[in-house]
Design a protein around this motif. Structure first.
Motif, PDB file in Angstrom:
ATOM      1  N   VAL A   1      43.850  45.030  33.199  1.00  0.00           N
ATOM      2  CA  VAL A   1      43.315  45.596  34.440  1.00  0.00           C
ATOM      3  C   VAL A   1      42.754  46.976  34.141  1.00  0.00           C
ATOM      4  O   VAL A   1      43.458  47.849  33.620  1.00  0.00           O
TER       5      VAL A   1
ATOM      6  N   GLN B   1      42.713  37.374  30.564  1.00  0.00           N
ATOM      7  CA  GLN B   1      42.208  37.561  31.920  1.00  0.00           C
ATOM      8  C   GLN B   1      41.822  39.034  32.110  1.00  0.00           C
ATOM      9  O   GLN B   1      42.542  39.927  31.659  1.00  0.00           O
TER      10      GLN B   1
ATOM     11  N   ALA C   1      40.205  42.152  34.855  1.00  0.00           N
ATOM     12  CA  ALA C   1      39.924  42.535  36.245  1.00  0.00           C
ATOM     13  C   ALA C   1      39.585  44.008  36.320  1.00  0.00           C
ATOM     14  O   ALA C   1      40.149  44.837  35.590  1.00  0.00           O
ATOM     15  N   ASN C   2      38.658  44.350  37.205  1.00  0.00           N
ATOM     16  CA  ASN C   2      38.270  45.728  37.465  1.00  0.00           C
ATOM     17  C   ASN C   2      38.754  46.109  38.855  1.00  0.00           C
ATOM     18  O   ASN C   2      38.233  45.619  39.858  1.00  0.00           O
ATOM     19  N   ALA C   3      39.757  46.988  38.929  1.00  0.00           N
ATOM     20  CA  ALA C   3      40.298  47.420  40.225  1.00  0.00           C
ATOM     21  C   ALA C   3      39.353  48.378  40.931  1.00  0.00           C
ATOM     22  O   ALA C   3      39.468  48.608  42.135  1.00  0.00           O
TER      23      ALA C   3
ATOM     24  N   ALA D   1      45.609  47.699  44.931  1.00  0.00           N
ATOM     25  CA  ALA D   1      44.595  46.927  44.222  1.00  0.00           C
ATOM     26  C   ALA D   1      45.104  46.515  42.840  1.00  0.00           C
ATOM     27  O   ALA D   1      44.884  45.380  42.389  1.00  0.00           O
TER      28      ALA D   1
ATOM     29  N   SER E   1      47.587  43.706  43.301  1.00  0.00           N
ATOM     30  CA  SER E   1      46.905  42.469  43.677  1.00  0.00           C
ATOM     31  C   SER E   1      46.250  41.806  42.473  1.00  0.00           C
ATOM     32  O   SER E   1      46.364  40.582  42.279  1.00  0.00           O
ATOM     33  N   ASP E   2      45.564  42.600  41.647  1.00  0.00           N
ATOM     34  CA  ASP E   2      44.915  42.049  40.449  1.00  0.00           C
ATOM     35  C   ASP E   2      45.954  41.471  39.493  1.00  0.00           C
ATOM     36  O   ASP E   2      45.760  40.391  38.915  1.00  0.00           O
TER      37      ASP E   2
ATOM     38  N   ALA F   1      47.384  38.161  40.743  1.00  0.00           N
ATOM     39  CA  ALA F   1      46.443  37.058  40.534  1.00  0.00           C
ATOM     40  C   ALA F   1      46.526  36.556  39.095  1.00  0.00           C
ATOM     41  O   ALA F   1      46.472  35.341  38.838  1.00  0.00           O
TER      42      ALA F   1
ATOM     43  N   GLN G   1      47.325  47.696  31.434  1.00  0.00           N
ATOM     44  CA  GLN G   1      46.528  48.394  32.447  1.00  0.00           C
ATOM     45  C   GLN G   1      46.031  49.725  31.915  1.00  0.00           C
ATOM     46  O   GLN G   1      46.776  50.475  31.295  1.00  0.00           O
TER      47      GLN G   1
ATOM     48  N   VAL H   1      50.148  47.683  38.921  1.00  0.00           N
ATOM     49  CA  VAL H   1      50.214  46.614  37.921  1.00  0.00           C
ATOM     50  C   VAL H   1      51.634  46.521  37.372  1.00  0.00           C
ATOM     51  O   VAL H   1      52.208  45.423  37.269  1.00  0.00           O
TER      52      VAL H   1
END
Length: 359
Positions: free
Chosen positions: A173, A206, A208-210, A218, A221-222, A225, A236, A245
């Motif tokens: 993340v 995986q 993700a960009n918060a 955020a 949540s990332d 998921a 992170q 995170v």
């Protein structure tokens, strides 16, 4: 602002005798550009930090910067202070507060402050500044850019993640997708992929960009998921957002990887390791140079070689064999046998396209 500065100088001149009688005074500026100025009495040196929106208690690079300045205050006897930025709009006023306070050095924490700093550094050429994680102002003689080889430490924790994962599924993340921040990702993914190759397994990564360094919700949540999609380790690089995170990983009973500082203390049973970026050491060095009159503009780089980045010293949660292998690849980086990608083109030329998909 200019009129305000002139007025302040006139007032300072009128009060010289009374200030002297009180045992206080205004520190003189030491010039800009190449190393210049002379050593000053440390107790008269004032160094200030302007945080980004993550705040000084982000458990990450803002906090690390303040810890470094606190150490300088203790060791060197300087005056130290921080100003927190709640929003982007606070950057310029916070910098100006330190300028008006006649601070000898103003350190901006994070590339997000670059635009505000450029404006203030241009308007105040005799004021010395430093900025973490930004080299766009390197041509300015009164700005020192503090740059870290973040891909190197991220490679090490990625390698640890690749050897540790049981589900062959890990996550990353990011706080914001920029060249500076993506360097963490390129290093991490490279380490994961190389470890997987060595262990003979294919690992899913995986991403993700918060899009925030101060949104714990955020980050959580990332991470949730990714956990739902099978990740058992998540790294992170997201400042305060990363705390979310870590919280998600703690609740799910999986490993999290910290960033910037040794984040083991945040969740001792959750933090596998951390990718250290020694902002504290860099800030301390700048404060020391300010005292000694050795500040110079341009870029100061920090890497594995000089201890500017590293894997965290707390290794309680790492399997001894994993730690041994991480130390081996660390030495290979130091010996030049492994070159860690820092850019998308370098990463894709080695591992192919379609792996690193953060926008």
């Amino acid at each position: 602002m200019k009129l305000k500065r002139i007025a302040a100088l006139v007032l300072a001149g009128a009060m010289t005798l009374s200030l002297a009688a009180c045992g206080s005074g205004t520190a003189s500026k030491s010039g800009s550009g190449a190393a210049s100025g002379s050593a000053k009495k440390a107790s008269s040196v004032k160094v200030g930090i302007v945080t980004d929106v993550g705040g000084v208690n982000d458990g990450s690079f803002n906090q690390s910067a303040w810890e470094g300045l606190q150490k300088a205050q203790k060791d060197l006897g300087i005056q130290a202070k921080y100003l927190e930025s709640k929003t982007d709009a606070d950057y310029k006023p916070n910098i100006e507060t330190f300028i008006d306070g006649n601070y000898d050095m103003i350190i901006c924490i994070g590339y997000a402050l670059a635009n505000a700093l450029k404006e203030e550094a241009t308007a105040n050429p005799d004021q010395k500044f430093a900025i973490v994680d930004d080299s766009s102002l390197a041509s300015m003689k009164n700005v020192t850019s503090l740059i870290f080889e973040a891909s190197q430490s991220s490679y090490l924790v990625g390698y640890a993640a690749g050897l540790t994962t049981k589900k062959n599924n890990v996550g990353f993340v990011i706080g914001q997708s920029t060249d500076t921040m993506n360097e963490f990702g390129f290093g991490y993914c490279s380490g994961v992929l190389d470890a997987g190759k060595k262990a003979g397994k294919k690992i899913k990564i995986q991403l993700a960009n918060a899009n925030s360094f101060a949104d714990t919700a955020a980050g959580k949540s990332d991470a949730n998921a990714m956990i739902t999609a099978g990740a058992d380790i998540i790294f992170q690089a997201a400042g305060g957002t990363g705390l979310g995170v870590i919280d998600a990983c703690k609740e799910a009973g999986i490993w999290a990887i910290g960033v910037d500082s040794d984040q083991y203390h945040i969740a001792p049973k959750t933090i596998l390791t951390s990718a250290m970026k020694r902002v504290d050491n860099a800030v301390y060095a700048v404060a020391k140079d300010t005292v000694e009159g050795k500040v110079k503009g341009g870029v100061e780089k920090f890497s594995l070689k000089d201890g500017g980045v590293d894997i965290a010293p707390t290794t309680k949660n790492l399997d001894p064999d994993v730690l041994k292998q991480v130390k081996e690849v660390k030495q290979q980086i130091l010996d030049g046998k492994i070159t860690v990608p820092k850019t998308r083109s370098d990463f894709e030329s080695k591992y192919g396209k379609g792996i690193y998909t953060i926008k």
